[in-house]
Design a protein around this motif. Structure first.
Motif, short mmCIF file in Angstrom:
data_model
loop_
_atom_site.label_atom_id
_atom_site.label_comp_id
_atom_site.label_asym_id
_atom_site.label_seq_id
_atom_site.Cartn_x
_atom_site.Cartn_y
_atom_site.Cartn_z
N GLY A 292 -9.50 -10.56 -3.37
CA GLY A 292 -8.96 -11.45 -2.36
C GLY A 292 -8.47 -12.73 -3.00
O GLY A 292 -8.51 -12.89 -4.23
N GLY A 293 -8.00 -13.67 -2.21
CA GLY A 293 -7.51 -14.93 -2.73
C GLY A 293 -8.63 -15.93 -2.96
O GLY A 293 -9.80 -15.68 -2.66
N ASP A 294 -8.26 -17.11 -3.50
CA ASP A 294 -9.27 -18.11 -3.80
C ASP A 294 -9.75 -18.87 -2.56
O ASP A 294 -10.62 -19.73 -2.65
CB ASP A 294 -8.78 -19.10 -4.86
N ARG A 322 -9.06 -3.68 8.94
CA ARG A 322 -7.88 -2.85 9.16
C ARG A 322 -6.95 -3.48 10.19
O ARG A 322 -7.40 -4.10 11.16
CB ARG A 322 -8.30 -1.44 9.61
N PHE A 323 -5.67 -3.33 9.93
CA PHE A 323 -4.62 -3.76 10.85
C PHE A 323 -3.65 -2.61 11.05
O PHE A 323 -3.50 -1.75 10.17
CB PHE A 323 -3.83 -4.95 10.29
N SER A 334 -6.28 -6.09 5.65
CA SER A 334 -5.84 -7.47 5.45
C SER A 334 -6.19 -7.97 4.05
O SER A 334 -7.35 -7.93 3.63
CB SER A 334 -6.50 -8.38 6.49
N GLY A 335 -5.18 -8.45 3.34
CA GLY A 335 -5.44 -9.04 2.03
C GLY A 335 -6.23 -10.33 2.14
O GLY A 335 -7.04 -10.65 1.27
N SER A 365 5.70 -10.04 -1.10
CA SER A 365 4.42 -10.73 -0.94
C SER A 365 3.37 -9.84 -0.28
O SER A 365 2.18 -10.14 -0.35
CB SER A 365 4.61 -11.99 -0.09
N MET A 366 3.79 -8.75 0.34
CA MET A 366 2.89 -7.93 1.16
C MET A 366 2.12 -6.91 0.31
O MET A 366 2.23 -5.70 0.48
CB MET A 366 3.68 -7.24 2.25
N GLU A 367 1.33 -7.43 -0.61
CA GLU A 367 0.60 -6.53 -1.50
C GLU A 367 -0.41 -5.68 -0.74
O GLU A 367 -0.68 -4.53 -1.13
CB GLU A 367 -0.09 -7.32 -2.61
N ASP A 368 -0.97 -6.21 0.35
CA ASP A 368 -1.95 -5.44 1.12
C ASP A 368 -1.30 -4.25 1.81
O ASP A 368 -1.88 -3.16 1.90
CB ASP A 368 -2.69 -6.33 2.12
#
Length: 463
Positions: A292-294, A322-323, A334-335, A365-368
């Motif tokens: 995930g992000g920071d 999940r989405f 979700s990322g 940008s949509m890596e997830d």
């Protein structure tokens, strides 16, 4: 006859010349032999250093055993290749283990409430000043981070100088503190209403699943968000690693190359490189891998407890929040909330990174969305439903207070979050989140990370 009784041998001029030539050839051969020995010794010292040099040869098995023994300066080496020298140190295996920025000073007239303000002037109190990070040491070439370093520090409970680690948080952080440091604290209200009681981070089960937690970040955030993660929940994971734009072996954080520019619009290429790196170097050392992000907050003990219920790590598991996005079959995790791959899923995914179905050249940008598409189309791996037995979510794309306060939109209006959850619905209020929740997102302020961590683990809540 000679005085010794032996027959005297006399040489003429030609005989003496022949003897001198033989001596000359012998000397030349000896010199050549010495030069050859010198070359061999030089090559041997370069490729097979002695124990006196503090070096040794490593093969794949020894790398794994080094990790378990606490080897922090690991390098990528194949069987028979030379490992880099150990640096000077505290710990011969890992010179960076035990490092921590100073937390012994505070700023006069400052409280943690001021730390929620972007323009605060309390860097020591707030523990978010980039200058506290000091000079970044350069790791060796081909350095592979020791991802278990932070866990060992956490379990030991101290840094190299004997100071407590993680550094204690002030009791003030148990008070109501809103996003601006005020007393309207939606997050504390949510945690109390939901009764989130995370598993203690210092619980250690040798038979339980081993989890590697990873975040992606930027070098500019090492002294702020990344430091807050490192000093709160990071050590609760069995392994921790930050992927950044600059390597810092003390965190540990590593910068790895990826195709294209360093930008949010190119996250898919960055994440592809992250998963390739993890699959190459850590696949067999952990059971599950979370990314995930920071601005992600993880509850590591609760995450480990949950992962212990899903089945074998060799099975296909893709877990998160999940989405169902717009478009046909657009299911993804979700990322922002962080998602988890089992070892079996990671192994298959890495082997298919260049599969055309996984759009390896795409810039987005949509890596997830991309990783979900790849797993579904190339491997027929779909998400795992991570809700608890009462249908409450465990992985969260927002902060606790945001989920708790969220209301349905008015009739006749649309909202992406409701649209993305239309298939299974949203539970509101205290039912938004499971007491065994494992992650929250949008924790962008280091002060908020410390505040919520303190509420969860040090204000009479953790079990």
């Amino acid at each position: 006859p000679s005085l010794s009784g032996k027959k005297s041998t006399r040489l003429g001029k030609n005989g003496r010349n022949r003897k001198l030539r033989w001596v000359d050839l012998l000397v030349r051969a000896l010199i050549l032999l010495l030069l050859l020995v010198g070359v061999v010794r030089l090559r041997y010292n370069t490729q097979s250093p002695s124990l006196d040099d503090g070096l040794h040869l490593r093969n794949t098995r020894s790398i794994v055993s080094d990790l378990k023994a606490g080897d922090g300066a690991k390098s990528v080496v194949k069987t028979g290749e030379q490992a880099p020298p150990a640096e000077n140190k505290n710990d011969a295996a890992n010179p960076w283990e035990g490092w921590m920025p100073s937390t012994t000073t505070t700023d006069e007239g400052c409280s943690f409430r001021k730390c929620f303000q972007a323009d605060h002037n309390c860097p020591s109190t707030c523990r978010d000043s980039p200058s506290d990070m000091g000079t970044i040491p350069s790791p060796p070439n081909n350095w592979i981070p020791d991802v278990t370093m932070l866990r060992r520090m956490f379990l030991k409970g101290s840094d190299a100088n004997g100071n407590p680690f993680p550094p204690p948080l002030p009791s003030e952080l148990c008070e109501d503190m809103g996003v601006q440091g005020n007393r309207k604290d939606d997050n504390k209200q949510a945690l109390d209403a939901i009764s989130i009681s995370p598993s203690r981070m210092d619980k250690h089960d040798d038979d339980g699943p081993k989890v590697l937690c990873m975040i992606y970040t930027m070098a500019a955030d090492h002294g702020g968000r990344v430091r807050a993660v490192r000093e709160t929940w990071g050590g609760g994971c069995d392994g921790f690693l930050a992927f950044s734009t600059e390597s810092d072996p003390r965190i540990p954080a590593i910068s790895i190359p990826h195709d294209g520019e360093e930008s949010y619009s190119n996250m898919w290429q960055k994440v592809r490189s992250i998963w390739r790196f993890v699959g190459e170097h850590y696949l067999d050392e952990f059971d599950f891998f979370m990314l995930g992000g920071d601005d992600l907050m993880v509850l590591p003990g609760s995450l480990r407890d949950y992962l212990g219920t899903v089945g074998s790590a060799e099975e296909d598991h893709f877990m998160g929040r999940r989405f169902k996005g717009y478009g046909k079959d657009n299911y993804f995790n979700s990322g922002g909330a962080g998602y988890v791959l089992s070892r079996g899923t990671l192994r298959k995914f890495v082997a298919n990174l260049e599969n055309p179905l996984c759009v390896p050249k795409k810039r987005t940008s949509m890596e997830d969305v991309m990783i979900a598409d790849c797993l579904r189309k190339a491997l027929n791996i779909r998400f795992t439903d991570t809700r608890d037995e009462m249908g409450r979510e465990r992985f969260h794309p927002f902060a606790p207070g945001s989920h708790y306060k969220l209301k349905p939109v008015k009739k006749g209006t649309r909202d992406w979050y409701e649209d993305y959850n239309q298939e299974w619905g949203i539970q509101w209020g205290a039912d938004c989140c499971s007491p065994s929740s494992v992650s929250f997102h949008y924790m962008k302020k280091p002060a908020m990370v410390r505040h919520i961590h303190n509420l969860l683990y040090h204000c009479n809540r953790a079990r």
